[in-house]
Design an enzyme around this catalytic site. Structure first.
Site, PDB file in Angstrom:
ATOM      1  N   SER A  83       0.806  -1.023   0.149  1.00  0.00           N
ATOM      2  CA  SER A  83      -0.116   0.134  -0.099  1.00  0.00           C
ATOM      3  C   SER A  83       0.975   1.160  -0.152  1.00  0.00           C
ATOM      4  O   SER A  83       0.349   2.365   0.040  1.00  0.00           O
ATOM      5  CB  SER A  83      -0.992  -0.004   1.077  1.00  0.00           C
ATOM      6  OG  SER A  83      -0.017  -0.013   2.441  1.00  0.00           O
ATOM      7  N   THR A 185      -1.314   3.632   4.606  1.00  0.00           N
ATOM      8  CA  THR A 185      -0.261   4.391   4.129  1.00  0.00           C
ATOM      9  C   THR A 185       0.501   4.493   5.381  1.00  0.00           C
ATOM     10  O   THR A 185       0.397   4.029   6.565  1.00  0.00           O
ATOM     11  CB  THR A 185      -1.108   5.874   4.303  1.00  0.00           C
ATOM     12  OG1 THR A 185      -0.112   6.927   3.886  1.00  0.00           O
ATOM     13  CG2 THR A 185      -1.736   6.208   5.427  1.00  0.00           C
ATOM     14  N   THR A 203       2.062   7.254   0.519  1.00  0.00           N
ATOM     15  CA  THR A 203       1.162   5.710   0.069  1.00  0.00           C
ATOM     16  C   THR A 203       0.797   5.682  -1.446  1.00  0.00           C
ATOM     17  O   THR A 203       1.263   6.632  -2.317  1.00  0.00           O
ATOM     18  CB  THR A 203      -0.278   6.326   0.811  1.00  0.00           C
ATOM     19  OG1 THR A 203      -1.370   5.088   0.333  1.00  0.00           O
ATOM     20  CG2 THR A 203      -0.912   7.314  -0.230  1.00  0.00           C
ATOM     21  N   ARG A 213      -7.179   9.200  -9.293  1.00  0.00           N
ATOM     22  CA  ARG A 213      -7.713   9.488  -7.926  1.00  0.00           C
ATOM     23  C   ARG A 213      -6.459   9.809  -7.072  1.00  0.00           C
ATOM     24  O   ARG A 213      -5.420   9.347  -7.023  1.00  0.00           O
ATOM     25  CB  ARG A 213      -8.320   8.196  -7.411  1.00  0.00           C
ATOM     26  CG  ARG A 213      -8.892   8.194  -6.074  1.00  0.00           C
ATOM     27  CD  ARG A 213      -7.946   7.735  -4.944  1.00  0.00           C
ATOM     28  NE  ARG A 213      -8.773   7.885  -3.612  1.00  0.00           N
ATOM     29  CZ  ARG A 213      -7.962   7.508  -2.741  1.00  0.00           C
ATOM     30  NH1 ARG A 213      -6.365   7.255  -2.455  1.00  0.00           N
ATOM     31  NH2 ARG A 213      -8.537   7.513  -1.192  1.00  0.00           N
ATOM     32  N   THR A 236      -4.697   7.811   8.642  1.00  0.00           N
ATOM     33  CA  THR A 236      -4.592   6.903   7.752  1.00  0.00           C
ATOM     34  C   THR A 236      -5.922   6.338   7.508  1.00  0.00           C
ATOM     35  O   THR A 236      -6.928   6.771   8.146  1.00  0.00           O
ATOM     36  CB  THR A 236      -3.742   5.410   8.484  1.00  0.00           C
ATOM     37  OG1 THR A 236      -3.650   4.566   7.484  1.00  0.00           O
ATOM     38  CG2 THR A 236      -4.321   5.125   9.546  1.00  0.00           C
ATOM     39  N   GLY A 237      -6.125   5.505   6.570  1.00  0.00           N
ATOM     40  CA  GLY A 237      -7.835   5.142   6.232  1.00  0.00           C
ATOM     41  C   GLY A 237      -8.126   5.639   4.930  1.00  0.00           C
ATOM     42  O   GLY A 237      -7.358   6.171   4.018  1.00  0.00           O
TER      43      GLY A 237
HETATM   44  N1  GLY Z   1      -4.926   7.320   3.096  1.00  0.00           N
HETATM   45  C1  GLY Z   1      -4.650   6.774   1.846  1.00  0.00           C
HETATM   46  C2  GLY Z   1      -5.593   7.197   0.777  1.00  0.00           C
HETATM   47  O1  GLY Z   1      -6.777   7.211   0.885  1.00  0.00           O
HETATM   48  O2  GLY Z   1      -4.976   7.229  -0.337  1.00  0.00           O
END
Ligand code: GLY
Length: 323
Positions: A83, A185, A203, A213, A236-237
């Protein structure tokens, strides 16, 4: 309100760490409040090797900025971390695109988003901060800047990530999964021996996202925010949820108003769960570190862990959760 009731109300708010009856400008910066905070490295998830790498820099008396850059580079280079950086899962076109940002104790910051074929977006972000009049470079422009500054182009799609993408295409159903590596991340905050704080965040974003995106991680104030007078925060998330609430900036501003780091993280999570539909299906976690060296960690769903390093002790701890 009677004087007595006013006194009791203020005492209760004071105990909660909330200042009352003061204009914001009157709040005294943490940096004026006392002793130097302890050298610290704090990062999202179980990233002890990254903390150890950053700690080596701090131990030698290096800048917190160098520590966080070195720490997260380790994860960016790790093909088994799917990730972040090299080995990250691709978007739905099969292309690995990377986001990262960095911020120092003076409020300088740099960021890259939608960067392709460069293994260390965090170092490109740092160069954006140090060598350009800008904060953020995106896509082709970020790549061109990286190449002009000596970064080498390379294929970031590992055989394992390509396999996962082939598997995903069979159903093509986009659903970020709570607490597993496909929506992760690394966010890192560090305080150096000089007492100053910096942060980094990097990330490959949501696995199988739409091409183009960009998540929260390269956005100053969303994935990362640092103010040396107050402290720092990382997120994070699900990036979209963090961006909608300017998450890391919110945590730092809540600390500026007097909340402890833990209370600030809890309030930021509450803001998301109160205002954003569907939080039962996605994860967001915050880490905070203030100028006293106090740590906060809170998330929506159980299972978010973080790595904390201090005085040569490296530990992984579990954040408290809303659910
Ligand atoms: N938190 C990482 C992302 O949504 O890209």
């Amino acid at each position: 309100m009677s004087n007595r009731r006013k006194f009791i109300a203020q005492a209760v708010l004071g105990a909660l760490g909330i200042s009352v009856g003061r204009p914001a400008g009157a709040i005294q910066p943490w940096s004026n409040r006392g002793a130097k905070p302890p050298p610290t490295v704090l990062s999202t998830w179980n990233n002890l090797p990254a903390n150890k790498k950053a700690w080596k820099v701090i131990k030698k008396g290096g800048r917190a900025l160098d520590a966080v850059e070195q720490g997260v580079r380790l994860v960016e280079a790790d093909p088994d971390d799917m990730s972040v950086g090299y080995g990250g899962r691709p978007d739905r076109e099969g292309i690995v695109t990377l986001d990262a940002c960095i911020m120092d104790e003076e409020g300088n910051c740099g960021s890259v988003c939608f960067l392709q074929e460069i293994k260390h977006p965090i170092s490109v972000a740092r160069l954006v901060m140090e060598k350009t009049p800008h904060v953020m470079l995106a896509g082709q422009g970020a790549l061109q800047f990286a190449l002009e500054n000596g970064f080498k182009r390379q294929n970031l799609l590992t055989p394992q990530a390509a396999k996962d993408w082939e598997e995903w295409k069979k159903e093509s159903h986009y659903q970020p999964v709570i607490n597993i590596e496909n929506h992760d991340t690394i966010g890192m905050l560090a305080i150096g021996q000089d007492g100053h704080i910096s942060g980094a965040c990097t990330t490959s974003g949501a696995a199988f996202k739409l091409h183009g995106r960009v998540g929260d991680s390269p956005i100053i104030g969303a994935g990362l925010y640092v103010d040396d007078e107050v402290g720092g925060a990382v997120a994070t998330g699900l990036g979209e949820a963090v961006i909608k609430t300017a998450g890391s900036f919110l945590v730092v501003e809540l600390m500026r108003q007097g909340l402890e780091p833990q209370a600030a993280c809890e309030e930021a999570v509450r803001r998301i769960t109160r205002k954003q539909k569907g939080f039962e299906e996605f994860q967001v976690g915050f880490l905070a570190l203030n100028r006293e060296g106090k740590v906060g960690a809170h998330c929506i769903h159980p299972g978010f862990v973080y790595a904390l390093t201090r005085e040569d002790t490296h530990e992984v701890a579990t954040a408290s959760s809303f659910m």
